[in-house]
Design a protein around this motif. Sequence first.
Motif, PDB file in Angstrom:
ATOM      1  N   VAL A  64       0.846  -1.190   0.000  1.00 55.97           N
ATOM      2  CA  VAL A  64       0.000   0.000   0.000  1.00 55.97           C
ATOM      3  C   VAL A  64       0.883   1.241   0.000  1.00 55.97           C
ATOM      4  O   VAL A  64       1.637   1.455   0.949  1.00 55.97           O
ATOM      5  CB  VAL A  64      -0.924   0.021   1.242  1.00 55.97           C
ATOM      6  CG1 VAL A  64      -1.755   1.298   1.279  1.00 55.97           C
ATOM      7  CG2 VAL A  64      -1.815  -1.205   1.261  1.00 55.97           C
ATOM      8  N   PRO A  65       0.815   2.055  -1.049  1.00 55.82           N
ATOM      9  CA  PRO A  65       1.588   3.294  -1.023  1.00 55.82           C
ATOM     10  C   PRO A  65       1.030   4.215   0.055  1.00 55.82           C
ATOM     11  O   PRO A  65      -0.189   4.301   0.219  1.00 55.82           O
ATOM     12  CB  PRO A  65       1.367   3.898  -2.416  1.00 55.82           C
ATOM     13  CG  PRO A  65       0.585   2.906  -3.190  1.00 55.82           C
ATOM     14  CD  PRO A  65      -0.002   1.919  -2.245  1.00 55.82           C
ATOM     15  N   GLY A  67       0.587   7.219   0.125  1.00 57.81           N
ATOM     16  CA  GLY A  67      -0.334   8.203  -0.444  1.00 57.81           C
ATOM     17  C   GLY A  67      -1.765   7.700  -0.509  1.00 57.81           C
ATOM     18  O   GLY A  67      -2.721   8.463  -0.409  1.00 57.81           O
ATOM     19  N   LYS A  68      -1.929   6.409  -0.637  1.00 56.21           N
ATOM     20  CA  LYS A  68      -3.262   5.822  -0.777  1.00 56.21           C
ATOM     21  C   LYS A  68      -4.040   5.897   0.536  1.00 56.21           C
ATOM     22  O   LYS A  68      -5.266   5.832   0.553  1.00 56.21           O
ATOM     23  CB  LYS A  68      -3.121   4.361  -1.200  1.00 56.21           C
ATOM     24  CG  LYS A  68      -4.434   3.687  -1.552  1.00 56.21           C
ATOM     25  CD  LYS A  68      -4.240   2.202  -1.825  1.00 56.21           C
ATOM     26  CE  LYS A  68      -4.635   1.852  -3.229  1.00 56.21           C
ATOM     27  NZ  LYS A  68      -6.024   2.201  -3.553  1.00 56.21           N
ATOM     28  N   GLN A  70      -4.547   8.261   2.573  1.00 55.15           N
ATOM     29  CA  GLN A  70      -5.248   9.523   2.799  1.00 55.15           C
ATOM     30  C   GLN A  70      -6.756   9.320   2.941  1.00 55.15           C
ATOM     31  O   GLN A  70      -7.408   8.790   2.046  1.00 55.15           O
ATOM     32  CB  GLN A  70      -4.948  10.472   1.627  1.00 55.15           C
ATOM     33  CG  GLN A  70      -5.786  11.725   1.565  1.00 55.15           C
ATOM     34  CD  GLN A  70      -5.488  12.672   2.721  1.00 55.15           C
ATOM     35  OE1 GLN A  70      -4.340  12.787   3.141  1.00 55.15           O
ATOM     36  NE2 GLN A  70      -6.518  13.314   3.227  1.00 55.15           N
TER      37      GLN A  70
END
Lengths: 162, 757, 289
Positions: A64-65, A67-68, A70
Motif C-alpha cells: 500500500v503506497p 499516499g493511498k 489519505q
Amino acid sequence: MKKQLISFQLNNEQVEILCDPAESLLHVLRVQLGLYGTKEGCSRGECGACTVLFDGRAVNSCLVPAGKVQGHSIRTIEGLSRGENIDYIQEAFVEKGAVQCGFCTPGMVMSAHALLKNNPDPTAVEVRLAISGNLCRCTGYKQIEEAILSAAIKLKEKEEPD
Amino acid sequence: MEADTTTINKEVQRDTDFQSAEVWAKVTGRAVYGIDLSFPGMLHGRILRSPHPHARIKNIDLSAAAAVPGVRAVLAGKDLQCKPYGIVIDDELPLAVDRVRYIGDEIAAVAAVDEKTAERALKAIRVEYELLPAVFTPAEALSEKAPLLHDHFPGNIAWQRILERGNPQVSFREADVVVESSFSIPSVHPGYLEPIACVAISDRYNGLVLHTALQSPDMVRQIIAGVLAMPLSRVRIVGPVMGGGFGGRVYGNLKLYIISALLAVQTGAPVKMQLTREEEFTVGRPMVAAEVKLKMALRRDGTILAREADIITDNGAYSAQAPWVSKTLSERNDSVYRIPNIRTRVRLIYTNKVPTGQYRAYGNQAANFASESLMDMAAKKLGMDPLELRLKNCTQAGDVTVHGLQVKSCALADCLRAAAAEIGWGDKKEGRGYGISAAIHANGSIVFDQDFRGASAQARLELDGRVTLLTGEQDYGQGTHAAFAQIAARALGLSPEKITVYSRDTAVTPFSLGALAMRQTTIGGRAIQLAAENLREKIIHAASDLAAEPVLMDGGMVRSASGSLFDLSVIANFHHSRTSGLVLVGDGQFVPPRSDYDQTGYGNISVTYSFAAHAAEVEIDRATGALTVLRIVAAHDSGHILNLTSARGQVLGGVAQGLGLSCYEGYLFDEGWVANASLVDYKMPTALDIPAIEALFIEYADPEGPYGSKGLGEIVQVPVPGAVANAVADAAGDWVRDLPITAEKIYQAIFGWECAE
Amino acid sequence: MSYLVASNIEQALTSLREREGRARVVAGATDLFLEELPAHLIDLTVIPETTLIEEKDGFISIGAAVTHTAAALSPVVCSGAAALAEACSQLGSPQVRNIGTVGGNVVNAAPAADAAVALVALGAGVLLVDTAGGKREEAVENLYAGYNRSVIDSTSEIMLRLIIRVTDREEGSAFIRFASRKALSLPMVNAAARVRVTDGFLQEVRLVAAPAGPAPTRLRQTEEMLYGKTPSEGTWAEVEASAAKEVEVRGSLLRCSEQYRRHLVGILSARVLRKAAERAIESREGESR
C-alpha cells in the motif's frame, strides 16, 4: 523525493504525517511511526506478515503506497488490546498454543479480526481461507485455526446474555 | 527401561500446557525481533555481491562509493587482514579477495546513514571481473575438465568417506532379493519467516556487541572472535526475539555478522544489516542437496541383510557445516532397522552455487526419504506388507545398532503399529494410497566434538522468592523454556509461573552448543533439573541455618521440625544479608560418559534416541496427477511428554514442514542462479494446503532425559517425505524418486511418459 | 513523487493531462508497487462510480476499481457472470483480493491474469475515457499489446468500468485454475468458458485457456468443433484432445514442462466447459419450474 501531508485514522486516532507518498504503509508504520508490531517478511505481498486492516479489510501493508492511505482508516496490532483489556482474539491465540516464534502472529491476528467482523461464526474451512494469505512456518496452522474458532465462541458468549 | 505409561496418549489435554510469558509480548506485537532493532546513531549496511557464478576479481574501485554523501564506510576484501575461516573447512573469507565462486558471493560492503544511500553507494562501486568457467552440478564438478573451485581440493571433493560394517558383498551374493534405486532431494530453505538481521556495536571500551537472534550464540561468538582476532570475552552476543530458526539460525549468516562487525569497528557507530527476502533465497544457506543411490539385500522372509549407498551431496561454493550434514545424512538413518552389513560412500562436492548449510534434522530427512521408499520397493518385490517388513526389522530397546548407537529406550514398533492402526491400514479405502515410514534421531550428538557433549545451567533464587534459570539453551517458540520452567518447578515444588528463564546474553549465561541436534530437552533439560535440585539442597541448607533446626522443603515452602514455615524469599534474604550480597545459586552439569566413538565412525553418539513412525493417506486425480494428502498420522516416541501443547505444536509444525519438502519446495537453479527466489515461487504450504494431522505420543519413560522425556523437535519432520512418497506409490503404481513430488511427476509415474525437457 | 487521491473522473483526467505522460492512474496498486513507480500517481479508488457494481438491461457494469473480493461476493456477479466471481475468489490471497481490482487485473496485462481470463471468456468489454475528451468501448480480448503490455495507456486513458452481458437462462459460465499450491500461487494453467445450450445442443461457445501467449487466448478451433454438439462425456473427451492440440504453450522451469502444460489445457478446458454447460442446463431447468 517530495513529501506529502497524509491524514488518516490510525487505531481510532486521527493522525497527520509528512512522508514520501511512494513509501509503503509498512515502512511508514514501522520506521516513521515506531509501530514495529507489523512485521516485514518479504516486502512483496507474498507472506502476509505485514497484514493490517484498511477500512476493516485485511491488506498487505507492504503493497500500500502511503499516499493511498489519505482519508482512510488503518488498524494495526497495537490498536487491539488497551491496557488491562486484552483483545479476545489475542487471548484465544495464547490459550490455544497458537504462538510459537510469533513472527506471523500479528498478521494472523489482524486477518482473524477481519474475518470475525464480517463472519462471526465461521466454519473451519472459512477460517483457513481467511488466513490463506498468512504464511506460518512454525505451527502448521492448526492451532491458529483452533484459536480463531475459539475466539468466535468467545464472541458469541460475550454477546449472549446469561 | 521402565514403562511409565503404556497407554497411547492421543492429544489428551493436560495441566502441563504451560507457556512462556513471552507469548503475550508476541501476540500483542510488542516482542522485539532482530529486524525491529534500532539504536541511536545507527547506520545501515549493504553488501555488494557477485553477479557471476565464477570469476576472478581483477579490480575493485571504491572511490566513487566512498564519495556518496551519507556514506560512512566502504570495505573490500583487500582492505581486510582476515584469514580464511569456516565451520568445518576454512574456505571462506569475509569479503572475497581475488575470486568469487557463486552468484551472491560477498565482495564489498558499505555503511551509510540509511538504506537508500547504502544502495546508491553499492551501485557506485566499480568491479572488473574476468569470467571463469563454472560448474553447476556435482556431475559437472566431478568431470575431468572441471575447473578447480578451491585449491587443495582435487576433483572439487570437499569431503568424502567410505563407511563399511560387516561384509555387505557377501550379503548381496547370498540375498534372495535385491532392490535398488536412485533418489534426489533438492536444496530447501529452512523458511523462517523473519529475515536474518543484526546490529553490530563496537567500541574500544566495550568490545563488540552483536545483537542478533541465534540458535547457537556461543558457537557463533567463537567464530567471530577468531575471524576478527578479538579476545573471546570482548565479543558479546545479545539475542532479541527470534522469528524462526529450524537450523537456519544455528550459524545464521556468518558473513552478515562479520561484515556488520567490521563496519561497526570502522565507523564507531552501530551498524544494522539484514537480508532481503530475495537474499534469503540467493545467499542464505539452504540445506545440502543430495543424490542417493541405494541398494538393499534381503532374505525371502523379509530380513534385511545389507544396505549399500552411494551418496553425493552438493556443497555449493563454500563448505560451512555441509560436511557434518553429509555425515549425518550418510549414517543416521542406518539405525532405524537392524541392518548388520553396510557400505556407504559419500562425497561432498563443490559447485558454483549458493553454499549449503543445515535444516531441522540435518539431512536425516533426505536419507530417510530414500531409504523408506526403498523399503516399500522391497516389500513390493517380496510380496510383503510394508508394515510387516518394518516390524520385522525395526530397532528395539537394548539394541546396539550397526554404527554402535546404544538404544536405551525405543518404542518404534509401537509407533509403527499405532500410526498404521490410526490411518486405517487394515481397512484401506478404494482409490486411495497409503504409506508408512519410520525414523530415528539422536538427542545431541558427539560426532563433531566429544567435548561439550553435555550441558550446564544455573538456578538462582531471587530475593522475592522467584527463581531465575540461567541457560544457554535457546527458545524461539518450540517451548524449550516453558519445559525448563516445568522441570525446575517440579524439582522445587513451585508453580512454573514463578520461574523465569534467561538465555539470550553470552556475557551472563552459561556456554551451550545451543538449539541443534535435538539436544535441548534431554541434555539441556537434565542440566536444568540438576541445577534446580542443587538449588533445593542449598535452600534447605540455608533454611536449616536460619531455623537452627532440621527443615523439609515441600510445596514451595520450607517447614522446620518444630513447625515454623518459611517462604523462599525469607530464606533468600537471610542468605543475602549474611553474605553481604550473595544469592543462592544452584549449579547443574549433565555430562554423559565419554563415548567410544572411533575413527571409523563407530560408537555411541548420544545419550538416547527418539523414534517416530508416520503414516499418510492420499488421493490422486489420475487425469492430472494432482495430489491431495488427506491425512498424516504422526506417532512419536519421545519418552514422557512434558508439555503437550508445545509437543503437539512441534508435530503439527514439523509435519507441515515435511509436507513442504515432500510436495512443494526445492531450489530451482538456472546456471547457478536461483530461479525461484521469492515466497511466491518457492512455495511453502499455506493454511489451505495442510491435511488433517494427528499426533500420537507413545510414552515410555526414558532413563536419561529429565523426568523421562526425550527430544521431539527435529524428528517431527523426518518421516514425512517417505510416508507421502510411499502413499503416492501405492496410489499411482510407481514411486516419484525426486523431491518435491509434484503433480507432473506423479502423472509421469502413472503414465510413464518421459518429459521432453 | 506525488500521489493524488482523485475525488472524481474530471479531476483525474485533468491531472493526467497536466502531467503530460509523467503521471498514471492506479487503483489497488498491488501490481504497480512491485515495479518502478512513475513520478505521479492518480488514485481512482474513492471515486464513487469506480466501485459500483450494477445490473441493468441485461448487462453488468463493474467499476474499474471494484476489488476482487467485492466482485466475488456480489450476488449480481455470482449469478450473471459466475466465471468472474470464481476467478476473483481464487487468485492471490485474501489480502491481495481485498485491495487489488478487477480493472487492474486487465490493465496489468499479465498473460494468465485470472480475472482477465474469465472476462475474455465472458466476452466482456471496457469503457475508456481519455485526456483528449474521447470515450470508447473495447473488448477485453483486444486490450493486449504484448507480454505484460496493455493497449491502454494509463498515462492518458482511464478505464471507467467493465461491461459484461449477463448469462441468460440458456447460458452458463465457469472458471478453473490449476496451481501447485492452494493460495498465493500463479497458475500453471487456468481456463474459463461461457456457453449457451439451446434445446440440448451447444451454441455460442467461448473457451479461453492461459498462459498461451501474451493475451488470454480463445481456443477457436475447439469452440467451432463444439457448435451443435451435445454436452456429454464423449464431447468432453474430444475437447481434451482438441484443446491440447490447438493451444500454443511453453514450458517453464518454475511451473511445468510444455508437454504437461499442454495436457493440462486439454483436461481443464474439458472440465470448465462441463461446468459451464451444467450451469446453463441448471439455469434453464430452474427457469422452467
